[in-house]
Design a protein around this motif. Structure first.
Motif, mmCIF file in Angstrom:
data_model
loop_
_atom_site.group_PDB
_atom_site.id
_atom_site.type_symbol
_atom_site.label_atom_id
_atom_site.label_comp_id
_atom_site.label_asym_id
_atom_site.label_seq_id
_atom_site.Cartn_x
_atom_site.Cartn_y
_atom_site.Cartn_z
ATOM 1 N N UNK A 197 0.856 -1.177 0.000
ATOM 2 C CA UNK A 197 0.000 0.000 0.000
ATOM 3 C C UNK A 197 0.896 1.232 0.000
ATOM 4 N N UNK A 198 0.332 2.386 -0.312
ATOM 5 C CA UNK A 198 1.109 3.626 -0.330
ATOM 6 C C UNK A 198 1.747 3.866 1.037
ATOM 7 N N UNK B 96 -12.062 10.090 -2.376
ATOM 8 C CA UNK B 96 -11.064 10.995 -2.936
ATOM 9 C C UNK B 96 -10.150 11.479 -1.822
ATOM 10 N N UNK B 97 -8.850 11.423 -2.061
ATOM 11 C CA UNK B 97 -7.914 11.845 -1.012
ATOM 12 C C UNK B 97 -6.606 12.337 -1.609
ATOM 13 N N UNK B 98 -5.902 13.139 -0.824
ATOM 14 C CA UNK B 98 -4.592 13.662 -1.212
ATOM 15 C C UNK B 98 -3.528 12.953 -0.378
ATOM 16 N N UNK B 99 -2.496 12.472 -1.030
ATOM 17 C CA UNK B 99 -1.359 11.881 -0.333
ATOM 18 C C UNK B 99 -0.294 12.963 -0.151
ATOM 19 N N UNK B 100 0.162 13.130 1.060
ATOM 20 C CA UNK B 100 1.158 14.157 1.379
ATOM 21 C C UNK B 100 2.419 13.473 1.895
ATOM 22 N N UNK B 101 3.554 13.794 1.278
ATOM 23 C CA UNK B 101 4.831 13.186 1.653
ATOM 24 C C UNK B 101 5.808 14.286 2.031
ATOM 25 N N UNK B 102 6.407 14.145 3.224
ATOM 26 C CA UNK B 102 7.349 15.154 3.713
ATOM 27 C C UNK B 102 6.724 16.553 3.632
ATOM 28 N N UNK B 103 5.457 16.637 4.029
ATOM 29 C CA UNK B 103 4.696 17.893 4.116
ATOM 30 C C UNK B 103 4.449 18.573 2.774
ATOM 31 N N UNK B 104 4.581 17.822 1.665
ATOM 32 C CA UNK B 104 4.258 18.370 0.343
ATOM 33 C C UNK B 104 3.229 17.465 -0.335
ATOM 34 N N UNK B 105 2.192 18.033 -0.953
ATOM 35 C CA UNK B 105 1.232 17.204 -1.691
ATOM 36 C C UNK B 105 1.963 16.392 -2.759
ATOM 37 N N UNK B 106 1.686 15.102 -2.793
ATOM 38 C CA UNK B 106 2.358 14.219 -3.740
ATOM 39 C C UNK B 106 1.405 13.701 -4.819
ATOM 40 N N UNK B 107 0.224 13.258 -4.414
ATOM 41 C CA UNK B 107 -0.696 12.690 -5.402
ATOM 42 C C UNK B 107 -2.146 12.876 -4.984
ATOM 43 N N UNK B 108 -3.006 12.796 -5.992
ATOM 44 C CA UNK B 108 -4.447 12.868 -5.801
ATOM 45 C C UNK B 108 -5.019 11.512 -6.211
ATOM 46 N N UNK B 109 -5.737 10.868 -5.293
ATOM 47 C CA UNK B 109 -6.285 9.548 -5.547
ATOM 48 C C UNK B 109 -7.813 9.578 -5.583
ATOM 49 N N UNK B 110 -8.386 8.848 -6.524
ATOM 50 C CA UNK B 110 -9.815 8.596 -6.540
ATOM 51 C C UNK B 110 -9.988 7.081 -6.559
ATOM 52 N N UNK B 111 -10.644 6.563 -5.539
ATOM 53 C CA UNK B 111 -10.766 5.119 -5.338
ATOM 54 C C UNK B 111 -12.229 4.709 -5.418
ATOM 55 N N UNK B 112 -12.477 3.588 -6.098
ATOM 56 C CA UNK B 112 -13.831 3.059 -6.219
ATOM 57 C C UNK B 112 -13.864 1.621 -5.694
ATOM 58 N N UNK B 113 -14.870 1.325 -4.858
ATOM 59 C CA UNK B 113 -15.069 -0.026 -4.324
ATOM 60 C C UNK B 113 -16.567 -0.305 -4.298
#
Length: 237
Positions: free
Chosen positions: A84-85, A128-145
């Motif tokens: 996982x991320x 929908x969520x934002x992944x933040x790495x070392x206090x900087x936005x890294x990626x935008x995720x949209x997940x479907x289940x």
């Protein structure tokens, strides 16, 4: 030409060594062209070529009218590891967190119906969520289940809890395999706003269908990651 390439190669190594020796961190500014030219006794044109090469490699970045800065280290994503991320960032020793934008139930469109082999209009959870790495936005995720797999998922704190851990521990779903498609894209105005960069900047689009050992598709994720922050690696046999 060979002599020019050798000098330029030597200079790129000197610049990288300078960054390490002076313990420059991401977004620290390098000395001016004039200062570096004097330090290494080279002309500015040659130094500029070496700097441009490191900018192309993502090691430096330039701000017109301001100078040259150390770029944030790219985050490596191992395509050969099923992590996982959160697990991947932890393994890399990076501080990562998640901001949830929304978690709601929608009706499956044609794409989702095909992905999960369900009927059009079947209830699906969209996260929908934002992944933040070392206090900087890294990626935008949209997940479907599909909702039938995880009723009440929106009640869980998915900023503090791993989605995969919730699926495993609460719903008894173990995800073990995935199919990934990776392509280059450019950020829309909305995506750029979430990631804190300019509209139209290059990004990496990863589409992933994750399934159980029995090949039952459970999750479909579209990740838009900043092109200046990520790189991918794999092992070929």
């Amino acid at each position: 030409m060979r002599k020019y390439d050798t000098v330029r190669s030597d200079l790129t190594e000197k610049i990288e060594a300078y960054i390490q020796e002076h313990q420059l961190k991401a977004h620290d500014k390098l000395p001016s062209e004039r200062e570096l030219s004097e330090i290494w006794d080279v002309n500015r044109m040659t130094l500029r070529s070496a700097t441009r090469r490191l900018v192309d490699e993502g090691i430096l970045y330039s701000v017109p009218g301001s100078g040259t800065y150390v770029a944030a280290k790219k985050i490596n994503r191992n395509l050969w590891q099923f992590l996982s991320f959160s697990e991947a960032m932890k393994e890399a020793g990076l501080d990562a967190r998640t901001n949830v934008i929304s978690c709601r139930q929608i009706e499956a469109n044609k794409k989702l119906a095909q992905t999960f082999s369900i009927l059009l209009g079947t209830p699906v959870i969209e996260l929908k969520r934002i992944r933040i790495v070392e206090e900087e936005p890294f990626s935008l995720e949209t997940i479907y289940i599909p909702s039938r797999f995880c009723p009440g998922l929106e009640k869980h704190d998915l900023e503090k809890q791993s989605l995969y851990a919730v699926l495993r521990n609460v719903y008894g779903i173990e995800l073990t395999r995935s199919r990934q498609e990776i392509s280059l894209t450019y950020l829309t105005e909305e995506e750029a706003a979430f990631l804190g960069v300019a509209e139209g900047e290059a990004a990496v689009c990863t589409k992933v269908v994750t399934a159980t050992e029995e090949k039952l598709p459970v999750e479909y994720t579209i990740e838009i990651a900043r092109g200046d922050r990520c790189q991918f690696s794999t092992i070929l046999r």
